[in-house]
Write a protein that holds these residues in place. Structure first.
Motif, mmCIF file in Angstrom:
data_model
loop_
_atom_site.group_PDB
_atom_site.id
_atom_site.type_symbol
_atom_site.label_atom_id
_atom_site.label_comp_id
_atom_site.label_asym_id
_atom_site.label_seq_id
_atom_site.Cartn_x
_atom_site.Cartn_y
_atom_site.Cartn_z
ATOM 1 N N UNK A 11 0.873 -1.170 0.000
ATOM 2 C CA UNK A 11 0.000 0.000 0.000
ATOM 3 C C UNK A 11 0.913 1.223 0.000
ATOM 4 N N UNK A 12 0.992 1.890 -1.143
ATOM 5 C CA UNK A 12 1.939 2.990 -1.309
ATOM 6 C C UNK A 12 1.207 4.326 -1.354
ATOM 7 N N UNK A 13 1.793 5.321 -0.706
ATOM 8 C CA UNK A 13 1.226 6.658 -0.639
ATOM 9 C C UNK A 13 2.338 7.666 -0.926
ATOM 10 N N UNK A 14 2.196 8.394 -2.022
ATOM 11 C CA UNK A 14 3.150 9.455 -2.315
ATOM 12 C C UNK A 14 2.871 10.655 -1.415
ATOM 13 N N UNK A 15 3.846 11.529 -1.286
ATOM 14 C CA UNK A 15 3.701 12.688 -0.411
ATOM 15 C C UNK A 15 2.778 13.745 -0.995
ATOM 16 N N UNK A 16 2.067 14.442 -0.130
ATOM 17 C CA UNK A 16 1.208 15.554 -0.554
ATOM 18 C C UNK A 16 2.051 16.807 -0.780
ATOM 19 N N UNK A 17 1.608 17.632 -1.702
ATOM 20 C CA UNK A 17 2.281 18.906 -1.916
ATOM 21 C C UNK A 17 1.976 19.886 -0.787
ATOM 22 N N UNK A 18 2.931 20.773 -0.509
ATOM 23 C CA UNK A 18 2.721 21.775 0.526
ATOM 24 C C UNK A 18 1.807 22.894 0.053
ATOM 25 N N UNK A 19 1.090 23.517 0.975
ATOM 26 C CA UNK A 19 0.178 24.611 0.632
ATOM 27 C C UNK A 19 0.965 25.885 0.329
ATOM 28 N N UNK A 20 0.443 26.673 -0.601
ATOM 29 C CA UNK A 20 1.001 27.987 -0.832
ATOM 30 C C UNK A 20 0.664 28.928 0.319
ATOM 31 N N UNK A 21 1.402 30.018 0.410
ATOM 32 C CA UNK A 21 1.251 30.948 1.535
ATOM 33 C C UNK A 21 0.592 32.251 1.065
ATOM 34 N N UNK A 22 -0.288 32.789 1.903
ATOM 35 C CA UNK A 22 -0.878 34.108 1.677
ATOM 36 C C UNK A 22 -0.183 35.086 2.610
ATOM 37 N N UNK A 23 0.560 36.029 2.055
ATOM 38 C CA UNK A 23 1.310 36.965 2.874
ATOM 39 C C UNK A 23 1.444 38.298 2.142
ATOM 40 N N UNK A 24 1.463 39.384 2.905
ATOM 41 C CA UNK A 24 1.656 40.726 2.369
ATOM 42 C C UNK A 24 2.927 41.309 2.989
ATOM 43 N N UNK A 25 3.779 41.814 2.132
ATOM 44 C CA UNK A 25 5.029 42.401 2.626
ATOM 45 C C UNK A 25 4.735 43.715 3.361
ATOM 46 N N UNK A 26 5.255 43.823 4.581
ATOM 47 C CA UNK A 26 5.046 45.020 5.383
ATOM 48 C C UNK A 26 6.375 45.426 6.013
#
Length: 489
Positions: A11-26
């Motif tokens: 039973x093989x499971x590949x890794x999930x992709x990481x979520x993108x980030x919501x950020x504003x430069x301040x």
């Protein structure tokens, strides 16, 4: 304790992709410096690779669940997440990868042969990557794509040139121990050998491998005893050698009956009729064995077999037998078709291939199938209205709404994309010529009774241009308040 396993379910499971980030430069004096959310890392993949040091599938018998690492999520300041590590599974040479329903996915023969069984998910894009000239500060990011899940069956089929077949205690293990460096367990009771043994034989400038296949008895092809488990190890052998015990004291046993019984099992298993056969009349060091070998040799030669009298104890006749094996192996190798060079096949998509299909279901719903639409849905955060609107725009640009309309879908119909279901609310209607405005607005819904038609507006504009200059100058307040003048600016 089990020491040899040649069939397992993984039973093989590949890794999930990481979520993108919501950020504003301040920063100081710059409270809104634009989006700077990083992308998520890709998930690790699961691959199978042939390793010469691995000879059994025993490890997977106790550890059937395998999972690669997930990708890390993105972060602010345009920092991308790390990719998940790939999981490389080492398997023996000759491993066949099958789906649970028996479909062969890969046949791993040759050291270093690799098969990617499960692909890692893509990382989601951060809001910095989603920004463009029209969407300067996205308030959303893409989710990571889930990795592939796959259940497979691994079967090990020994890669050998010569297979030794025969009844238990016929002397196969003793024979392979004296013609090669293999050291199998040898005892004077049946079913001593419980695992296939491989040995490398060198004759002059010829080198080939010999496999001792255990457990063949009458009824083996139908599951009796251990034969069905090990008959698969005969499939890859180019030459079969019947090892016959000429000194057996069991009632009803004789060389001809033994060979007929083994041939019957091989025929029932199938696919081995074209393999050349040799017969080794073993244990001729026993007086009764030598006499019986002399009696049955004419009958076996009349059947077309090449017969050799051998003794593992005194090594009599082994030289002639190994030379005959080497000759047949060499002939088989020369007759084999040459290996074709690896070619990269490029299959361009058809001009009218949109990359997805729309199918009408019997229950009145519609199913959209395609790599991109299904991936987009997986990467959408449905708790964010802006992200949902972005998904709707992408599907519309791809042509999904147009195809749904052509398929007969109406507003409110159930539409499935991947694992998601939607009540379809189209933004484009087939057969209606209009240019959509901003999301949430529709020029067709405006009150046309209070708005001049386009023809009237054009005539009014031409009339103003035909008026004398003094008339225009005499009424400056009217010219300034005219909305058509504002349109010209």
């Amino acid at each position: 304790m089990t020491t040899f396993v040649d069939r397992v379910v993984l039973h093989m499971q590949a890794g999930d992709g990481g979520h993108g980030c919501v950020s504003i430069h301040r920063e100081k004096f710059k409270p809104f410096g634009g989006p700077d959310g990083g992308n998520g890392g890709h998930g690790g993949s699961v691959s199978l690779v042939v390793d010469p040091q691995v000879t059994t599938l025993l490890d997977f018998h106790f550890r059937p669940h395998l999972k690669a690492d997930n990708g890390k999520g993105g972060a602010g300041s345009n920092r991308d997440g790390a990719n998940g590590r790939d999981l490389v599974i080492k398997v023996p040479n000759g491993t066949v990868v099958q789906s649970l329903d028996g479909e062969v996915l890969a046949d791993l023969v040759g050291v270093g042969t690799t098969f990617e069984a499960a692909r890692g998910g893509r990382g989601g894009r951060g809001n910095a990557s989603l920004a463009n000239a029209r969407r300067k500060a996205p308030g959303f990011a893409e989710l990571g794509e889930p990795g592939d899940k796959l259940d497979v069956v691994l079967e090990l089929k020994s890669v050998a040139d010569v297979g030794l077949v025969g009844f238990p205690s016929a002397g196969k293990s003793s024979l392979i121990s004296v013609i090669s460096a293999a050291k199998p367990k040898i005892a004077d009771y049946p079913f001593t050998t419980l695992v296939p043994n491989l040995g490398v034989v060198r004759v002059d400038n010829h080198t080939f491998t010999v496999a001792d296949v255990p457990g063949l008895i009458p009824g083996a092809a139908t599951g009796k005893g251990l034969g069905l488990e090990f008959l698969r190890h005969v499939e890859r052998c180019a030459v079969l050698v019947h090892v016959v015990d000429t000194a057996t004291l069991e009632p009803g046993r004789d060389p001809l009956a033994d060979i007929d019984a083994i041939e019957s099992e091989l025929t029932q298993y199938g696919g081995l009729a074209d393999r050349p056969r040799l017969v080794a009349l073993n244990k001729i060091d026993v007086p009764d064995g030598k006499d019986l070998a002399d009696i049955v040799r004419p009958d076996l030669e009349a059947r077309g077999f090449r017969v050799f009298d051998v003794s593992s104890a005194t090594r009599e006749g082994l030289r002639e037998l190994t030379y005959a094996m080497a000759q047949l192996v060499d002939e088989g190798r020369r007759a084999a078709p040459p290996a074709e060079p690896t070619r990269v096949v490029i299959r361009p998509k058809a001009v009218d291939d949109a990359g997805f299909t729309v199918e009408a279901e019997p229950d009145g719903s519609y199913t959209v199938r395609g790599g991109r639409p299904e991936r987009w849905v997986k990467q959408t955060n449905f708790d964010n209205d802006e992200a949902v609107g972005f998904l709707a725009d992408r599907l519309a640009r791809l042509g999904v709404e147009e195809k749904l309309a052509k398929a007969g879908a109406q507003a409110g119909d159930l539409v499935r994309i991947g694992e998601r279901e939607f009540d379809w609310q189209p933004t484009l209607y087939a057969g209606v010529d209009f240019v959509p405005g901003n999301r949430g607005t529709d020029v067709r819904l405006e009150d046309k009774s209070t708005r001049p038609s386009a023809a009237d507006r054009l005539e009014a504009r031409k009339a103003r241009r035909r008026r004398p200059e003094d008339e225009i100058e005499g009424t400056p307040e009217t010219a300034a308040d005219d909305p058509d003048d504002l349109d010209d600016e």
